[in-house]
Design a protein around this motif. Structure first.
Motif, mmCIF file in Angstrom:
data_model
loop_
_atom_site.group_PDB
_atom_site.id
_atom_site.type_symbol
_atom_site.label_atom_id
_atom_site.label_comp_id
_atom_site.label_asym_id
_atom_site.label_seq_id
_atom_site.Cartn_x
_atom_site.Cartn_y
_atom_site.Cartn_z
ATOM 1 N N LEU A 151 71.567 -39.690 22.056
ATOM 2 C CA LEU A 151 70.906 -38.602 21.344
ATOM 3 C C LEU A 151 71.605 -38.379 20.006
ATOM 4 O O LEU A 151 72.832 -38.331 19.938
ATOM 5 C CB LEU A 151 70.942 -37.309 22.153
ATOM 6 N N VAL A 152 70.815 -38.234 18.943
ATOM 7 C CA VAL A 152 71.336 -37.986 17.603
ATOM 8 C C VAL A 152 70.714 -36.696 17.098
ATOM 9 O O VAL A 152 69.494 -36.509 17.195
ATOM 10 C CB VAL A 152 70.990 -39.151 16.645
ATOM 11 N N SER A 153 71.539 -35.810 16.558
ATOM 12 C CA SER A 153 71.061 -34.546 16.008
ATOM 13 C C SER A 153 71.184 -34.582 14.489
ATOM 14 O O SER A 153 72.241 -34.920 13.958
ATOM 15 C CB SER A 153 71.882 -33.390 16.565
ATOM 16 N N VAL A 154 70.102 -34.210 13.800
ATOM 17 C CA VAL A 154 70.089 -34.162 12.341
ATOM 18 C C VAL A 154 69.495 -32.820 11.929
ATOM 19 O O VAL A 154 68.451 -32.416 12.445
ATOM 20 C CB VAL A 154 69.244 -35.313 11.737
ATOM 21 N N GLN A 179 68.236 -21.575 3.365
ATOM 22 C CA GLN A 179 66.981 -22.319 3.273
ATOM 23 C C GLN A 179 66.476 -22.635 4.681
ATOM 24 O O GLN A 179 67.270 -22.902 5.578
ATOM 25 C CB GLN A 179 67.210 -23.637 2.514
ATOM 26 N N GLU A 180 65.162 -22.617 4.834
ATOM 27 C CA GLU A 180 64.559 -22.991 6.119
ATOM 28 C C GLU A 180 64.858 -24.462 6.401
ATOM 29 O O GLU A 180 64.819 -25.294 5.498
ATOM 30 C CB GLU A 180 63.045 -22.764 6.091
ATOM 31 N N ALA A 181 65.179 -24.766 7.654
ATOM 32 C CA ALA A 181 65.512 -26.131 8.032
ATOM 33 C C ALA A 181 65.118 -26.370 9.485
ATOM 34 O O ALA A 181 64.641 -25.455 10.160
ATOM 35 C CB ALA A 181 67.011 -26.369 7.849
ATOM 36 N N GLN A 182 65.297 -27.606 9.930
ATOM 37 C CA GLN A 182 65.033 -27.989 11.312
ATOM 38 C C GLN A 182 66.236 -28.758 11.856
ATOM 39 O O GLN A 182 66.812 -29.581 11.145
ATOM 40 C CB GLN A 182 63.828 -28.927 11.405
ATOM 41 N N GLN A 183 66.574 -28.472 13.097
ATOM 42 C CA GLN A 183 67.524 -29.326 13.804
ATOM 43 C C GLN A 183 66.672 -30.229 14.681
ATOM 44 O O GLN A 183 65.931 -29.751 15.552
ATOM 45 C CB GLN A 183 68.499 -28.521 14.647
ATOM 46 N N ILE A 184 66.767 -31.521 14.434
ATOM 47 C CA ILE A 184 65.929 -32.500 15.129
ATOM 48 C C ILE A 184 66.831 -33.353 16.015
ATOM 49 O O ILE A 184 67.814 -33.922 15.540
ATOM 50 C CB ILE A 184 65.182 -33.391 14.124
ATOM 51 N N ILE A 185 66.487 -33.417 17.294
ATOM 52 C CA ILE A 185 67.238 -34.262 18.219
ATOM 53 C C ILE A 185 66.380 -35.476 18.524
ATOM 54 O O ILE A 185 65.231 -35.347 18.961
ATOM 55 C CB ILE A 185 67.616 -33.496 19.499
ATOM 56 N N VAL A 186 66.949 -36.647 18.254
ATOM 57 C CA VAL A 186 66.228 -37.912 18.399
ATOM 58 C C VAL A 186 66.926 -38.758 19.463
ATOM 59 O O VAL A 186 68.152 -38.885 19.461
ATOM 60 C CB VAL A 186 66.214 -38.685 17.057
ATOM 61 N N ARG A 187 66.123 -39.306 20.391
ATOM 62 C CA ARG A 187 66.654 -40.242 21.382
ATOM 63 C C ARG A 187 66.457 -41.648 20.824
ATOM 64 O O ARG A 187 65.349 -42.100 20.573
ATOM 65 C CB ARG A 187 65.962 -40.118 22.732
ATOM 66 N N MET A 188 67.592 -42.319 20.635
ATOM 67 C CA MET A 188 67.560 -43.685 20.113
ATOM 68 C C MET A 188 67.134 -44.648 21.229
ATOM 69 O O MET A 188 67.149 -44.284 22.403
ATOM 70 C CB MET A 188 68.952 -44.074 19.586
ATOM 71 N N LYS A 189 66.781 -45.863 20.857
ATOM 72 C CA LYS A 189 66.383 -46.858 21.854
ATOM 73 C C LYS A 189 67.492 -47.129 22.862
ATOM 74 O O LYS A 189 67.231 -47.450 24.011
ATOM 75 C CB LYS A 189 65.973 -48.158 21.161
ATOM 76 N N ALA A 237 72.065 -38.031 6.435
ATOM 77 C CA ALA A 237 71.046 -38.583 7.321
ATOM 78 C C ALA A 237 69.758 -37.768 7.238
ATOM 79 O O ALA A 237 69.789 -36.546 7.096
ATOM 80 C CB ALA A 237 71.544 -38.603 8.763
ATOM 81 N N ARG A 238 68.624 -38.454 7.322
ATOM 82 C CA ARG A 238 67.309 -37.810 7.301
ATOM 83 C C ARG A 238 66.428 -38.470 8.343
ATOM 84 O O ARG A 238 66.476 -39.670 8.560
ATOM 85 C CB ARG A 238 66.634 -37.951 5.930
ATOM 86 N N VAL A 239 65.587 -37.652 8.994
ATOM 87 C CA VAL A 239 64.628 -38.123 9.980
ATOM 88 C C VAL A 239 63.254 -38.141 9.331
ATOM 89 O O VAL A 239 62.820 -37.134 8.773
ATOM 90 C CB VAL A 239 64.610 -37.222 11.234
ATOM 91 N N VAL A 240 62.592 -39.297 9.364
ATOM 92 C CA VAL A 240 61.249 -39.413 8.798
ATOM 93 C C VAL A 240 60.332 -40.076 9.821
ATOM 94 O O VAL A 240 60.750 -40.972 10.551
ATOM 95 C CB VAL A 240 61.235 -40.216 7.472
ATOM 96 N N PRO A 241 59.074 -39.624 9.893
ATOM 97 C CA PRO A 241 58.145 -40.217 10.862
ATOM 98 C C PRO A 241 57.812 -41.663 10.504
ATOM 99 O O PRO A 241 57.747 -42.020 9.337
ATOM 100 C CB PRO A 241 56.901 -39.333 10.778
ATOM 101 N N VAL A 284 60.238 -42.031 15.034
ATOM 102 C CA VAL A 284 60.860 -41.737 13.744
ATOM 103 C C VAL A 284 61.883 -42.795 13.351
ATOM 104 O O VAL A 284 62.347 -43.577 14.172
ATOM 105 C CB VAL A 284 61.558 -40.356 13.760
ATOM 106 N N TYR A 285 62.204 -42.788 12.070
ATOM 107 C CA TYR A 285 63.334 -43.515 11.523
ATOM 108 C C TYR A 285 64.417 -42.490 11.209
ATOM 109 O O TYR A 285 64.109 -41.382 10.770
ATOM 110 C CB TYR A 285 62.988 -44.216 10.207
ATOM 111 N N ILE A 286 65.664 -42.853 11.414
ATOM 112 C CA ILE A 286 66.781 -42.055 10.927
ATOM 113 C C ILE A 286 67.410 -42.873 9.816
ATOM 114 O O ILE A 286 67.943 -43.959 10.049
ATOM 115 C CB ILE A 286 67.817 -41.750 12.027
ATOM 116 N N GLU A 287 67.298 -42.351 8.604
ATOM 117 C CA GLU A 287 67.830 -43.036 7.433
ATOM 118 C C GLU A 287 69.192 -42.460 7.095
ATOM 119 O O GLU A 287 69.358 -41.239 7.033
ATOM 120 C CB GLU A 287 66.893 -42.858 6.245
ATOM 121 N N GLY A 288 70.172 -43.316 6.850
ATOM 122 C CA GLY A 288 71.493 -42.866 6.451
ATOM 123 C C GLY A 288 72.334 -42.415 7.628
ATOM 124 O O GLY A 288 71.998 -42.623 8.784
ATOM 125 N N GLN A 289 73.442 -41.764 7.292
ATOM 126 C CA GLN A 289 74.355 -41.293 8.333
ATOM 127 C C GLN A 289 75.106 -40.072 7.829
ATOM 128 O O GLN A 289 75.096 -39.775 6.642
ATOM 129 C CB GLN A 289 75.335 -42.397 8.717
#
Length: 156
Positions: free
Chosen positions: A123-126, A109-119, A149-153, A140-145
């Motif tokens: 760095l968190v990769s989802v 399935q098509e997907a994305q690897q998203i790297i988020v810099r927390m405050k 885990a999911r990244v949502v705007p 963004v918000y990172i919900e769960g772990q």
């Protein structure tokens, strides 16, 4: 008495095939109560397109294939030959049903690897299904772990 033996045989075959079904690991690994979810905030640093292998092996294909094999095997012969045909049909049907289920559902399935810099600067990769709203610089918000885990705007 003969019907009881067949009923027991069929029940045993169904039970054996259902034991082969995949099990979900479950368990969040965290100490939060059921229904609670940790939500963290950050900014998207990088988004990379990728693919993930799905795993929808529920075992339903094996069970249905096994039952179909038993039904077809019961039409062959009499006595112990019939019992052997039912067992062989259950095994062949179970293997065939499982194979058919994997071919249908286990496609990349098509997907994305998203790297988020927390405050905090961490760095968190989802990796998750594609969300076109996620671009570098998006808050963004990172919900769960973990795997859940999911990244949502953030909607400001």
């Amino acid at each position: 008495m003969h019907r009881i033996n067949h009923g027991f045989l069929i029940g045993f075959i169904v039970f054996a095939l259902s034991a082969c079904a995949g099990m979900d690991g479950g368990g969040s690994g965290g100490a939060s109560a059921p229904g609670e979810m940790e939500i963290r905030t950050g900014v998207v640093e990088q988004v990379t397109d990728t693919q993930v292998q799905t795993n929808h092996d529920t075992g339903v294909g094996a069970i249905l294939g096994g039952l179909g094999g038993v039904a077809l095997g019961s039409l062959i012969g009499r006595g112990t030959g019939r019992d052997v045909a039912m067992i062989a049909g259950a095994l062949a049907g179970g293997v065939g049903g499982n194979y058919a289920e994997q071919r249908q559902y286990d496609k990349p399935q098509e997907a994305q690897q998203i790297i988020v810099r927390m405050k905090s600067g961490v760095l968190v990769s989802v990796t998750q299904p594609v969300n076109a709203d996620l671009k570098p610089g998006t808050k963004v918000y990172i919900e769960g772990q973990g795997a859940g885990a999911r990244v949502v705007p953030q909607n400001d």
